[in-house]
Design a protein around this motif. Structure first.
Motif, mmCIF file in Angstrom:
data_model
loop_
_atom_site.group_PDB
_atom_site.id
_atom_site.type_symbol
_atom_site.label_atom_id
_atom_site.label_comp_id
_atom_site.label_asym_id
_atom_site.label_seq_id
_atom_site.Cartn_x
_atom_site.Cartn_y
_atom_site.Cartn_z
ATOM 1 N N ASP A 1 0.826 -1.202 0.000
ATOM 2 C CA ASP A 1 0.000 0.000 0.000
ATOM 3 C C ASP A 1 0.866 1.260 0.000
ATOM 4 N N LEU A 2 1.914 1.280 0.819
ATOM 5 C CA LEU A 2 2.792 2.437 0.878
ATOM 6 C C LEU A 2 3.625 2.569 -0.396
ATOM 7 N N TRP A 3 4.052 1.448 -0.950
ATOM 8 C CA TRP A 3 4.797 1.509 -2.216
ATOM 9 C C TRP A 3 3.927 2.102 -3.320
ATOM 10 N N ALA A 4 2.668 1.686 -3.374
ATOM 11 C CA ALA A 4 1.762 2.213 -4.400
ATOM 12 C C ALA A 4 1.514 3.702 -4.187
ATOM 13 N N TYR A 5 1.419 4.132 -2.935
ATOM 14 C CA TYR A 5 1.194 5.551 -2.655
ATOM 15 C C TYR A 5 2.390 6.394 -3.093
ATOM 16 N N VAL A 6 3.604 5.935 -2.789
ATOM 17 C CA VAL A 6 4.801 6.688 -3.146
ATOM 18 C C VAL A 6 4.978 6.745 -4.659
ATOM 19 N N LYS A 7 4.683 5.666 -5.361
ATOM 20 C CA LYS A 7 4.891 5.604 -6.805
ATOM 21 C C LYS A 7 3.689 6.099 -7.605
ATOM 22 N N GLY A 8 2.590 6.432 -6.952
ATOM 23 C CA GLY A 8 1.418 6.917 -7.684
ATOM 24 C C GLY A 8 0.691 5.840 -8.458
ATOM 25 N N VAL A 9 0.637 4.623 -7.907
ATOM 26 C CA VAL A 9 -0.007 3.488 -8.575
ATOM 27 C C VAL A 9 -1.310 3.169 -7.858
ATOM 28 N N THR A 10 -2.374 2.921 -8.610
ATOM 29 C CA THR A 10 -3.663 2.544 -8.048
ATOM 30 C C THR A 10 -3.765 1.034 -7.932
ATOM 31 N N LEU A 11 -4.142 0.553 -6.757
ATOM 32 C CA LEU A 11 -4.369 -0.869 -6.540
ATOM 33 C C LEU A 11 -5.850 -1.159 -6.722
ATOM 34 N N ASP A 12 -6.178 -1.922 -7.753
ATOM 35 C CA ASP A 12 -7.562 -2.265 -8.077
ATOM 36 C C ASP A 12 -7.825 -3.678 -7.580
ATOM 37 N N PHE A 13 -8.584 -3.797 -6.488
ATOM 38 C CA PHE A 13 -8.832 -5.100 -5.876
ATOM 39 C C PHE A 13 -10.090 -5.727 -6.476
ATOM 40 N N SER A 14 -9.989 -7.006 -6.794
ATOM 41 C CA SER A 14 -11.149 -7.742 -7.287
ATOM 42 C C SER A 14 -12.053 -8.106 -6.127
ATOM 43 N N ARG A 15 -13.299 -8.400 -6.431
ATOM 44 C CA ARG A 15 -14.261 -8.783 -5.407
ATOM 45 C C ARG A 15 -13.941 -10.182 -4.887
ATOM 46 N N PRO A 16 -14.174 -10.427 -3.608
ATOM 47 C CA PRO A 16 -13.898 -11.765 -3.060
ATOM 48 C C PRO A 16 -14.716 -12.842 -3.767
ATOM 49 N N GLY A 17 -14.050 -13.914 -4.156
ATOM 50 C CA GLY A 17 -14.724 -15.011 -4.829
ATOM 51 C C GLY A 17 -15.092 -14.746 -6.271
#
Length: 308
Positions: free
Chosen positions: A175-191
């Protein structure tokens, strides 16, 4: 009895009797198709035809298909029974350039000794280019960050990375790496593995064409063979979704600079990393620990954001 008399009695055309086939010798084509299928056991007729045309064989798809069937090389795939119609998310748009959207997941396998290994696979959803395939005995969040840093150093940073709800992907380190690099983490729905369909399709090809074909003696041997297959996949293997071209043809050299930060998405499935002075202090301290190789593992990110 002459040929003319015999043909007239049988009412048979003499031109048909004197006809000689003009079909070219196909022993060479048959031998080459066998060699390709012995090396690439999961290649179908169309992909074999693409490789033949690359090598300069003057054959069309119908002839390749006929010889392929005569040699008995058809692939037999068991079609799964679909009881529920899969519905993809409507809030996603297709990636337009390379390095726009990446997809990431884990694949499990084992060595010849029976020891389990985990393989982190990453693929670009636009060009189908694979920046990294990294096997390890165990994977932690800082290992994922280290692998992504090595991949981004050569191909550049993506704008979005699609991941599932695994503990390594929802961790504070990523999460912190993505924040520093300006990358969005797109999480899929469970299952819902269809939310990350690109990496699921890539993992299927990866297992059929590489993991099920090779025998890994050690971790170093597995890393070497997986890297050779990744280079072949990126530079030589024809991909049907991009016009039977290798994925490297669609990669644009963007350098290794990080893209600028963007505004938060309105959709709830896109979770932006923590912001604020407190989060920035935590980011600096944790990134320094990761860079020095020490420090304890950070706890997972909770669902409650830090107040701004």
């Amino acid at each position: 009895m002459s040929i003319r008399r015999a043909c007239s009695v049988l009412e048979f055309d003499r031109s048909t009797y004197h006809y000689k086939s003009r079909r070219r010798e196909q022993a060479g084509v048959e031998a080459r198709i066998k060699e390709i299928c012995q090396t690439r056991v999961r290649y179908g007729c169309r992909r074999v035809h693409v490789l033949l045309r690359r090598e300069g064989w003057e054959v069309n798809l119908k002839r390749t298909h006929r010889i392929y069937n005569e040699l008995g090389l058809q692939l037999r795939n068991k079609t799964p029974k679909r009881r529920v119609k899969a519905k993809l998310r409507d809030d996603r748009r297709a990636a337009s350039p390379s390095n726009d959207v990446w997809a990431m997941d884990f694949v499990h396998d084992q060595l010849a000794t029976g020891q389990k290994i985990r393989v982190l696979t990453v693929v670009d959803t636009f060009s189908r280019f694979s920046p990294a395939i990294d096997p390890r005995f165990s994977y932690r969040a800082e290992d994922v960050v280290a692998t992504l840093e090595r991949a981004c150093a050569t191909t550049g940073y993506p704008k979005t990375i699609r991941v599932d709800q695994g503990t390594e992907f929802v961790s504070r380190d990523l999460d912190l790496w993505a924040y520093v690099k300006g990358v969005t983490l797109d999480f899929s729905r469970p299952g819902k593995p269809t939310d990350n369909a690109f990496i699921e399709a890539f993992n299927g090809r990866f297992r059929a064409e590489c993991l099920n074909v090779h025998w890994f003696l050690t971790l170093a041997d597995a890393r070497e063979k997986l890297e050779d297959w990744r280079k072949y996949y990126n530079e030589d293997r024809p991909h049907g979704a991009i016009g039977n071209k290798p994925p490297v043809c669609l990669m644009t050299p963007t350098g290794a600079s990080s893209p600028p930060a963007r505004q938060k998405s309105e959709n709830s499935s896109f979770r932006r990393p923590m912001m604020g002075s407190r989060a920035q202090c935590e980011a600096a301290s944790l990134l320094s620990c990761l860079g020095n190789g020490g420090g304890r593992r950070s706890r997972f990110v909770t669902s409650t954001p830090v107040p701004r």
